[in-house]
Design a protein around this motif. Structure first.
Motif, mmCIF file in Angstrom:
data_model
loop_
_atom_site.group_PDB
_atom_site.id
_atom_site.type_symbol
_atom_site.label_atom_id
_atom_site.label_comp_id
_atom_site.label_asym_id
_atom_site.label_seq_id
_atom_site.Cartn_x
_atom_site.Cartn_y
_atom_site.Cartn_z
ATOM 1 N N UNK A 116 0.828 -1.207 0.000
ATOM 2 C CA UNK A 116 0.000 0.000 0.000
ATOM 3 C C UNK A 116 0.864 1.259 0.000
ATOM 4 N N UNK A 117 1.986 1.203 0.706
ATOM 5 C CA UNK A 117 2.900 2.353 0.722
ATOM 6 C C UNK A 117 3.493 2.580 -0.669
ATOM 7 N N UNK A 118 3.820 1.494 -1.352
ATOM 8 C CA UNK A 118 4.363 1.621 -2.699
ATOM 9 C C UNK A 118 3.327 2.195 -3.652
ATOM 10 N N UNK A 119 2.088 1.728 -3.538
ATOM 11 C CA UNK A 119 1.017 2.232 -4.404
ATOM 12 C C UNK A 119 0.744 3.706 -4.146
ATOM 13 N N UNK A 120 0.790 4.107 -2.877
ATOM 14 C CA UNK A 120 0.581 5.517 -2.546
ATOM 15 C C UNK A 120 1.720 6.373 -3.100
ATOM 16 N N UNK A 121 2.943 5.835 -3.026
ATOM 17 C CA UNK A 121 4.084 6.557 -3.586
ATOM 18 C C UNK A 121 3.918 6.719 -5.098
ATOM 19 N N UNK A 122 3.506 5.666 -5.769
ATOM 20 C CA UNK A 122 3.318 5.722 -7.223
ATOM 21 C C UNK A 122 2.246 6.727 -7.625
ATOM 22 N N UNK A 123 1.265 6.941 -6.741
ATOM 23 C CA UNK A 123 0.176 7.872 -7.056
ATOM 24 C C UNK A 123 0.619 9.330 -7.013
ATOM 25 N N UNK A 124 1.775 9.597 -6.385
ATOM 26 C CA UNK A 124 2.318 10.951 -6.352
ATOM 27 C C UNK A 124 2.944 11.235 -7.715
ATOM 28 N N UNK A 125 2.445 12.211 -8.432
ATOM 29 C CA UNK A 125 2.829 12.403 -9.833
ATOM 30 C C UNK A 125 4.186 13.079 -10.044
ATOM 31 N N UNK A 126 4.616 13.896 -9.101
ATOM 32 C CA UNK A 126 5.894 14.591 -9.280
ATOM 33 C C UNK A 126 6.949 14.011 -8.346
ATOM 34 N N UNK A 127 8.208 14.155 -8.735
ATOM 35 C CA UNK A 127 9.300 13.681 -7.888
ATOM 36 C C UNK A 127 9.307 14.420 -6.553
ATOM 37 N N UNK A 128 9.009 15.714 -6.586
ATOM 38 C CA UNK A 128 8.963 16.505 -5.354
ATOM 39 C C UNK A 128 7.960 15.920 -4.371
ATOM 40 N N UNK A 129 6.777 15.571 -4.858
ATOM 41 C CA UNK A 129 5.757 15.009 -3.984
ATOM 42 C C UNK A 129 6.130 13.611 -3.514
ATOM 43 N N UNK A 130 6.825 12.871 -4.362
ATOM 44 C CA UNK A 130 7.245 11.531 -3.958
ATOM 45 C C UNK A 130 8.272 11.604 -2.825
ATOM 46 N N UNK A 131 9.222 12.521 -2.936
ATOM 47 C CA UNK A 131 10.209 12.673 -1.876
ATOM 48 C C UNK A 131 9.559 13.172 -0.587
ATOM 49 N N UNK A 132 8.590 14.048 -0.733
ATOM 50 C CA UNK A 132 7.854 14.552 0.435
ATOM 51 C C UNK A 132 7.105 13.407 1.113
ATOM 52 N N UNK A 133 6.497 12.535 0.316
ATOM 53 C CA UNK A 133 5.770 11.391 0.868
ATOM 54 C C UNK A 133 6.731 10.425 1.559
ATOM 55 N N UNK A 134 7.896 10.201 0.969
ATOM 56 C CA UNK A 134 8.893 9.323 1.578
ATOM 57 C C UNK A 134 9.333 9.861 2.932
ATOM 58 N N UNK A 135 9.560 11.176 3.012
ATOM 59 C CA UNK A 135 9.957 11.761 4.294
ATOM 60 C C UNK A 135 8.850 11.594 5.336
ATOM 61 N N UNK A 136 7.605 11.719 4.902
ATOM 62 C CA UNK A 136 6.479 11.492 5.807
ATOM 63 C C UNK A 136 6.510 10.057 6.341
#
Length: 249
Positions: free
Chosen positions: A115-135
């Motif tokens: 589920x974490x991987x799917x949520x990461x994939x749903x983030x469309x920009x690299x900036x948002x993906x890195x922000x999600x990873x930090x979260x």
């Protein structure tokens, strides 16, 4: 783009060395990965590689020798490179058990599921993906509630920034702890023995010096970094990289 690194935010810079991304390769490639004294959390957003299954989150333990991996043009790996000993803030599992191994992250950190991987994939920009990873990292550390022990951070920093060969017995005395206790704590939290870590650190320092000073004698460099002779230097480089020192000029 082939390989790109990104700096973590100020609040995580003491834990994370960097984020990295492999994407948009032009063709099938073999990549040799060398020991860098760090452990990685890797999100595979593309096809399977030779060591990472498709659509998985994996943890790559501390490496003590080189690893060859295969990547194709549909590969997309987003990774977190943790500073030495800092992955232990996310799990109480002994990290020496995953030395030179790549395992599914959920084996050590159950919340890192599909589920974490799917949520990461749903983030469309690299900036948002890195922000999600930090979260995610914040959340895991807070939930883990592992007591902060600055000892291992201090020891690894001392080794990393030492300008001469490190005597492990003297190091234990410096930090007012028995050698046996320090070795046990270090192995548990960093993932390798102190001797292995000092060898990896010296290899990386020497490799950089050779690259930065291509005209300098390899024998002089060997002595400067505490190798017995040119043969000792060469054997260490073959072990850690599969190459000889002059290949890094």
């Amino acid at each position: 783009m082939k390989y790109q690194e990104y700096t973590p935010t100020n609040t995580l810079e003491n834990i994370i060395d960097s984020y990295w991304l492999i994407k948009d390769l032009n063709q099938f490639e073999h990549q040799r990965v060398l020991p860098d004294g760090c452990s990685d959390l890797i999100f595979n957003l593309g096809k399977a590689t030779s060591s990472i299954p498709k659509e998985t989150i994996v943890i790559s333990g501390m490496m003590t020798t080189f690893l060859d991996i295969s990547l194709d043009n549909d590969s997309e790996l987003l990774g977190i490179r943790f500073k030495p000993g800092q992955l232990s803030k996310l799990t109480s599992h002994p990290l020496f058990e995953i030395k030179n191994k790549t395992i599914e992250a959920s084996e050590l950190i159950p919340s890192l599921d599909i589920e974490k991987l799917e949520e990461l994939e749903s983030q469309k920009s690299l900036k948002n993906r890195l922000k999600y990873i930090e979260h995610i990292i914040y959340q895991i550390i807070n939930n883990n509630k592992k007591p902060n022990d600055p000892l291992i951070t201090s020891v690894t920093d001392f080794i990393l920034h030492s300008s001469e060969s490190v005597n492990i017995e003297k190091l234990a005395k410096r930090f007012n702890i028995s050698l046996r206790q320090l070795e046990r704590k270090f192995k548990h939290n960093v993932g390798v023995t102190m001797k292995e870590f000092t060898r990896i650190t010296r290899f990386n320092q020497t490799k950089k010096n050779i690259s930065d000073n291509p005209d300098q004698s390899l024998l002089h460099i060997a002595f400067d970094f505490g190798y017995y002779d040119h043969s000792h230097l060469t054997n260490e480089f073959r072990h850690f990289s599969g190459q000889i020192p002059s290949d890094f000029r």
